[in-house]
Every structure is written in C-alpha cells, then in structure tokens.
Design a protein around this motif. Structure first.
Motif, mmCIF file in Angstrom:
data_model
loop_
_atom_site.group_PDB
_atom_site.id
_atom_site.type_symbol
_atom_site.label_atom_id
_atom_site.label_comp_id
_atom_site.label_asym_id
_atom_site.label_seq_id
_atom_site.Cartn_x
_atom_site.Cartn_y
_atom_site.Cartn_z
ATOM 1 N N LEU A 113 30.426 45.313 44.201
ATOM 2 C CA LEU A 113 31.480 44.387 43.806
ATOM 3 C C LEU A 113 30.977 42.955 43.638
ATOM 4 O O LEU A 113 31.619 42.146 42.976
ATOM 5 C CB LEU A 113 32.627 44.426 44.818
ATOM 6 C CG LEU A 113 33.520 45.661 44.699
ATOM 7 C CD1 LEU A 113 34.402 45.808 45.929
ATOM 8 C CD2 LEU A 113 34.369 45.582 43.434
ATOM 9 N N ARG B 130 33.302 43.328 39.298
ATOM 10 C CA ARG B 130 34.575 43.359 40.015
ATOM 11 C C ARG B 130 35.259 44.716 39.935
ATOM 12 O O ARG B 130 36.160 45.017 40.712
ATOM 13 C CB ARG B 130 35.521 42.271 39.489
ATOM 14 C CG ARG B 130 35.950 42.439 38.046
ATOM 15 C CD ARG B 130 36.842 41.297 37.575
ATOM 16 N NE ARG B 130 38.123 41.288 38.225
ATOM 17 C CZ ARG B 130 39.201 41.938 37.789
ATOM 18 N NH1 ARG B 130 39.110 42.690 36.700
ATOM 19 N NH2 ARG B 130 40.349 41.858 38.426
ATOM 20 N N ARG B 131 34.829 45.577 39.002
ATOM 21 C CA ARG B 131 35.418 46.915 38.895
ATOM 22 C C ARG B 131 34.676 47.950 39.734
ATOM 23 O O ARG B 131 35.005 49.132 39.698
ATOM 24 C CB ARG B 131 35.470 47.363 37.433
ATOM 25 C CG ARG B 131 36.597 46.711 36.642
ATOM 26 C CD ARG B 131 36.680 47.302 35.244
ATOM 27 N NE ARG B 131 36.929 48.735 35.285
ATOM 28 C CZ ARG B 131 38.146 49.279 35.218
ATOM 29 N NH1 ARG B 131 39.207 48.512 35.111
ATOM 30 N NH2 ARG B 131 38.287 50.596 35.240
ATOM 31 N N ALA C 117 38.872 49.660 43.852
ATOM 32 C CA ALA C 117 38.226 48.637 43.022
ATOM 33 C C ALA C 117 37.837 49.161 41.657
ATOM 34 O O ALA C 117 37.770 48.402 40.691
ATOM 35 C CB ALA C 117 37.002 48.078 43.745
ATOM 36 N N ALA D 31 42.683 41.763 44.492
ATOM 37 C CA ALA D 31 41.983 41.379 43.265
ATOM 38 C C ALA D 31 42.629 41.926 42.003
ATOM 39 O O ALA D 31 42.043 41.802 40.928
ATOM 40 C CB ALA D 31 40.527 41.862 43.338
#
Length: 232
Positions: free
Chosen positions: A91, A95-96, A128, A163
C-alpha cells in the motif's frame, strides 16, 4: 550493526520453529479456551506471535501458503499476519494494494477458524484491492453459509472508511444492510464495528442506516455501531 534487530525468517519452517520455541503450557491453556477442542496449537501470546510474524514479512508467497496450510492455529495465524504485513508494504506503493495477496487469502479461506484471522488481514489484504469497485467479491462472500466468510465481507470494507470513495463507502453500508440482522455474533459484531467507523466519516448515512435497520439489529451490534458516538 544493530544486534537487537531480529534475524529475518526466510522459510515457513523457520517461522514454525520460532513459534514452537516461544510456546508455554500456560499460554496454551489460555488459548484452548477459545479454540475448537481438536484444533492443534503451540500456545503463544498474540503479541509474541505478531512479533515473530513481522520477522517473516519477506517470505515468498509459496512459503506463506505453507504457513496457511499448517495444522496449528499459530502457524495459520502467522500466515495471515504475514499477508497483512506484505499488504502494508504494497500500500505504500499502490493505494489499491496487491491482488496476488488477496488471491492467497481467498484460496486459503477454509484455513480461517477464528475471527481474529479475518480481522488481522481482511481490511488491507482484501478491502484495499477493491477501492473504486467493483465490489461483487464482497457480495459473494456475504451470501456464504460460512460465518467467517460473511465476516470477511463486512470486515474488508473497514478499509473503505479510511481510504475509500463515496461509492466504496456506500458499498460498505449496503453490505452492512444485507447482514444487519445476521444471528451469528461473528458476523453481526463486525457489522456494528464497520458502522461505527463509517459513521465517523459519514455521520448522516449512519443516522439513516440506524433509523431504517437499528430496531432489527442484535443489541450487541447496535452497541458497537453507536460506541464511537458515545465517546466523541
């Protein structure tokens, strides 16, 4: 040279040896109270297990899978901890998250026998990777007859509260709505936990959710859903 830094574990066998060496009869007796009567275990405190798992954050995925296939509770729990550690690293770059970690988690879901295996890994390892959708995977898990798969369905979206987009958060609320009256504590308690955290970023949505579903929620789930309101 930092002589206090733990030597990294590079194989599942090394991790298992460290777990077994750290076990005590007293910790095994305490652990037995929450495991199935026939589930093998070494007997470790969770803090000790987590520290050992952190030394194995660089394991290859085949080695992680060897941990996840191990008969002992601690071996499998260490495997899920390693997946979480690797997801944290992923991460930082994307961010995915890392879908390969998610696939390992899902492929070994039958190895999950306790709620804390789900809670340790599902948000970063599964949630995530679903930012921005599609969220069909969570819908499929929510329909499972297995309560621990349903727990994954509503625990993974905790990452959305940290997020996610508005659409991600809406998907989390939809999963909570699907499972809001689930009679299984391993499912309805994490529904309440998700709602509590979602309510911090979307308080009006939480209010509408509770107005619609609150009366049908198990009392313990409702207490969880409103606990952060009480401490704000």
């Amino acid at each position: 040279m930092d002589t206090d830094r733990p030597v990294p574990a590079t194989t599942a066998a090394a991790v298992l040896a460290r777990l077994e060496a750290a076990a005590t009869d007293a910790d095994l007796a305490a652990l037995r109270r929450r495991l199935g009567p026939d589930e093998p275990a070494f007997g470790l405190r969770m803090g000790t297990l987590f520290a050992i798992a952190r030394t194995a954050a660089g394991l290859s995925l085949p080695e992680v899978e060897r941990l996840l296939a191990h008969p002992t509770f601690e071996g499998r729990m260490a495997g899920f901890c390693v997946l979480d550690e690797q997801a944290r690293r992923a991460l930082r770059a994307d961010r995915r998250g890392d879908r390969a970690l998610r696939e390992v988690y899902l492929a070994h879901h039958d190895a999950i026998t306790t709620w804390d295996m789900v809670d340790r890994a599902a948000p970063r390892v599964v949630g995530a990777t679903l930012l921005g959708g599609p969220h069909d995977l969570l819908d499929d898990l929510a329909r499972s007859p297995d309560p621990l798969r349903r727990r994954t369905a509503v625990t993974a979206p905790l990452w959305f509260t940290r997020a996610g987009t508005a659409d991600d958060l809406a998907a989390g609320f939809a999963l909570a709505a699907r499972l809001h009256a689930d009679p299984e504590p391993r499912v309805h308690l994490p529904v309440g936990i998700f709602l509590a955290h979602a309510g911090k970023v979307a308080p009006d949505e939480l209010t509408r959710f509770l107005e619609r579903y609150g009366a049908a929620m198990p009392r313990a789930a409702l207490r969880q859903a409103t606990r952060l309101r009480r401490t704000a």
